[in-house]
Design an enzyme around this catalytic site. Sequence first.
Site, short mmCIF file in Angstrom:
data_model
loop_
_atom_site.label_atom_id
_atom_site.label_comp_id
_atom_site.label_asym_id
_atom_site.label_seq_id
_atom_site.Cartn_x
_atom_site.Cartn_y
_atom_site.Cartn_z
N HIS A 109 -15.58 0.93 -4.59
CA HIS A 109 -14.33 0.81 -4.12
C HIS A 109 -14.03 -0.15 -3.24
O HIS A 109 -12.76 -0.62 -3.20
CB HIS A 109 -14.05 2.29 -3.43
CG HIS A 109 -12.52 2.47 -3.04
ND1 HIS A 109 -11.81 2.68 -4.31
CD2 HIS A 109 -11.57 2.64 -2.37
CE1 HIS A 109 -10.47 3.03 -4.11
NE2 HIS A 109 -10.32 2.72 -2.68
N ASP B 33 -17.46 3.19 -8.60
CA ASP B 33 -16.51 3.69 -7.49
C ASP B 33 -16.45 5.06 -7.64
O ASP B 33 -15.77 5.54 -8.57
CB ASP B 33 -15.25 3.00 -7.98
CG ASP B 33 -14.05 3.27 -6.90
OD1 ASP B 33 -14.08 4.06 -6.01
OD2 ASP B 33 -12.86 2.45 -7.04
N TYR C 122 0.79 -1.16 0.06
CA TYR C 122 -0.02 -0.09 0.03
C TYR C 122 0.90 1.53 -0.01
O TYR C 122 1.12 2.15 -0.81
CB TYR C 122 -0.78 0.02 1.29
CG TYR C 122 -2.02 1.16 0.93
CD1 TYR C 122 -2.93 0.87 0.15
CD2 TYR C 122 -2.01 2.14 1.82
CE1 TYR C 122 -3.88 1.97 0.10
CE2 TYR C 122 -2.77 3.32 1.67
CZ TYR C 122 -3.80 3.13 0.94
OH TYR C 122 -4.69 4.32 0.59
N SER D 288 -6.33 0.85 -4.60
CA SER D 288 -6.49 2.04 -4.54
C SER D 288 -5.12 2.86 -4.45
O SER D 288 -4.63 2.94 -5.79
CB SER D 288 -7.07 2.35 -2.90
OG SER D 288 -7.70 3.85 -2.80
#
Length: 728
Positions: A696, A661, A497, A577
Site C-alpha cells: 500500500h 497491497d 484525501y 487510498s
Amino acid sequence: MKRITILAMAGMLVACAGESPDAHKKETSMNEAETADMPSVADSVLTYPQTRKDEVVDTYFGTEVADPYRWLEDDRSEETEAWVKAQNEVTFGYLDQIPYRDTLKQRLEALWNYEKVGSPFTEGDYTYFYRNDGLQNQYVVWRKKGDGEAEVFLDPNTFSEDGTTSLATLKFSKDGSIAAYAVSEGGSDWRKIYIIDAESKKVLEEPLVDVKFSGISWKGNEGFYYSSYDKPEGSELSAKTDQHKLYFHKLGQPQAKDTLIFGGSDEEKRRYVSGYVTEDDRFLVISGATSTSGNDLFIQDLSKADAPLVPVLADFDSDTYVLDNQGSKLFLVTNRDAPNKKIVTVDAANPAPEHWQDFIPETENVLTASTGGGYLFAEYMVDALSKVYQYDYNGKQVREIALPGPGSASSLSGKHEDETLYYSFTNYKTPSTIFAFDVKKGESRVYRESGAQFNPAGYESKQVFYTSKDGTKVPMMITHKKGLELDGKNPTILYGYGGFNVSLTPSFSIANAVWLELGGVYAVPNLRGGGEYGKRWHDAGTKLQKQNVFDDFIAAGEYLVEQGYTSSDYLAIRGGSNGGLLVGAVMTQRPDLVKVALPAVGVLDMLRYHTFTAGAGWAYDYGTAEQSEEMFQYLKGYSPVHNVQADTRYPATLVTTADHDDRVVPAHSFKFAAELQSKQAGPAPTLIRIETNAGHGAGTPVSKTIEQYADIFGFTLFNMGVSELPES
C-alpha cells in the site's frame, strides 16, 4: 508516553522528506518548453489487453448490478497474473516513449541523495537514531554509547536482496536490554516479529508470525503485547479479516502458548484491538473498535495479580485513549462531548465518563496531545497549521512554544525523565529541520538541519480559502516558484484525501520539490472528511454526505482555474487510498475539469470494498451496500467502477497499485482500469501501472519510489503537451 494506534486505513502514499540540489538552475517554466514538434497524444494508438467479461450479476434491494470483471478479484489465479503482466507491458511501453522520463529519474535521484538522520532516542546505555546515507532503500538503525563511535544496530537493507522487506516497528524492553522488531515483506500488512538481545544483537527465539495491524508494547522485560487475526482461508492478501485479538508473548515461550488477552469471544469481537502498557508498567490499556472511528476502552491494573479488565468506556461513540497516568490518576484524550478533543482526568478505580474532570478543556481548534520530560504538550491545528503549548501535570499552561513559522510541528514526546525532547518542523517549501527542546528552559535550538540543497527562498506557499458548492469555506495551500505568471498554463497537481479524520498538514516532500523546481504548482485543499476542524468536519464527509468531499475537490480545481494558476489543459488530480477514491469519483463526475487523473491504490468498487481484508472497518466513513437501499443507491451513484460511462472522453489516466497491497486490494484498480479501457471515447491513454512485490505504500524501497514518481510526473507532463524539461 506515546499513543499507540491501530489504523485500519493508511491515508496517503507519502514521499520521504527531502530537498533539491538544483535550486540555482535557470527558472524556466515548463510551458515555455512547449514546441510544435511535440507528439500528440492522439497520434499514439494504444492496443489494450483484452479483458474477459463474465455474466456476473448481484442483486441489491431488487436492483441488478453487473460485475463483469469479478474474476480479477482472484489475485492468485494464473489468468489474473497474465492480465497484470500484459497491462504492465502496455503501460511501460507507453512510458518508455516519454523523452524526459530518464531525466526526471535522474533529477529525483540527485535531489534524494543526501544524508537523512532522525531524532535520537535513548534505550538502556545507548542512544539510537535512524539514518539513510542518501539512496539506501530503507533507513538503517544506528546507535552509540556515550561519546563512542556510532555503529549499525539494524540494517533492513540486508533483509532482502531487492530492498522490499522493511522494518515496520522497533520497540525495546523496559531496561533497553531486549528489542523486538516487526518486518513487512513485499509491502504486506502481515508482519513477522523478531526478538534479539540488544547488546549482542543475537536472535533469542523463533520469530512470531502472522501478525497484523499491531503495535509492540513491553511489560517490563517479561514480554510484550501484540495483536493479530487468525490466518484467513484463501488468499492472505485479499481474504476478509474480521476478528482482531490481543495476545501477550512471554519471552522464551513458543508463540503457540501466547496468552489470549482480549478478542477471543463473540462478546469481545472487534475488528481492531490494540493493547499498550503505561510508562510506569502500572496499567494495561485495551482499545477495541468495530470501525475506523469510535472505540471502547478497558484498563487492567498490572500491579495486582489476576486483576480484572475494568471498562472505561462501554460504547463506540467517541475516540478516547489513555495518554498517561500518575499513580491511579488517568489522563485521557477524548472527543466525547468535545468534537475538537480535550484532556480529562479520572481515577482508575472509577473510570467511567460520569467521573471525568476536564484537565485541558476543548477549544475551537483540534487538539493532539503528547507527553515527555515530565510535561504534557497540546498541539492545536489552526487552519491546519501548528500551535504548541506546554502544560504541567497540575493543568497550568507553562508556555507557548515558538515555532519557526507557519507549518507543521511533530509531537514533542519522550520519556518522563528526558530533559531534552525533539521535534521536527516543516511545510510545503521548507525541508524538515529537527529541533532540540529544553523542557525546563522552554528553549528550542536547531539539532539538525536538512542536508538537501533546496532553497525555500525561491518559492512561496500561501493559504487561501475558497467556496465549495454548498457555500462551505475550505482552506487550501498553494505552493510554487516566486514570480509565477497567472496565465492559466502552469502544470498543476491538485492533491487530496478527504476522509478517515486524516488531516493534511503542510510537509515537505522530495518528489514534490522536483515538481516545484520544474515550475509546477502543487495545491492541497483540506477537504471535508478530514480531521482539520474536528469531528464535525470529518462527519460532514462521511456516508450520505460523502459527495461533499468530491464537491470540495471540484471547487478547488475550479478555483485554481478561475484564479489563473492553471487551466483544465494543465490540471492533474492525484490522491491515494481514500484519495484514490476521490480522484476516481471526480474524474467520472467531471471528466472535463482535468487533463490528467492519477488515482493511486484507490478504493474504487464501493459496493464490494467491505468484503476484502479489513475493509468492513471503513463503514463509518462509507456505509455499506447491504445496510439500506438508500445507502446502496448512494454508493452506486458515485462508485468509480460503476460510473464509467461509454462514449465519454476521460482524462489521461494512470492508475497505480501494487500486487501485495492487502490494505486496498488491487482488484479495485484492476476493475476500474478495465472499465476505462473498454469505454474511453477520447484519445487520452487509460493505463494501469502495477508495482510487483510492493504494498500500500509503507516501506516501499527508495529505488521503487523514485521510479514511480518519474513515471507519474512523466506521464502527467507528456499528456499536458510538455516536450522537454526546463534547461539547467
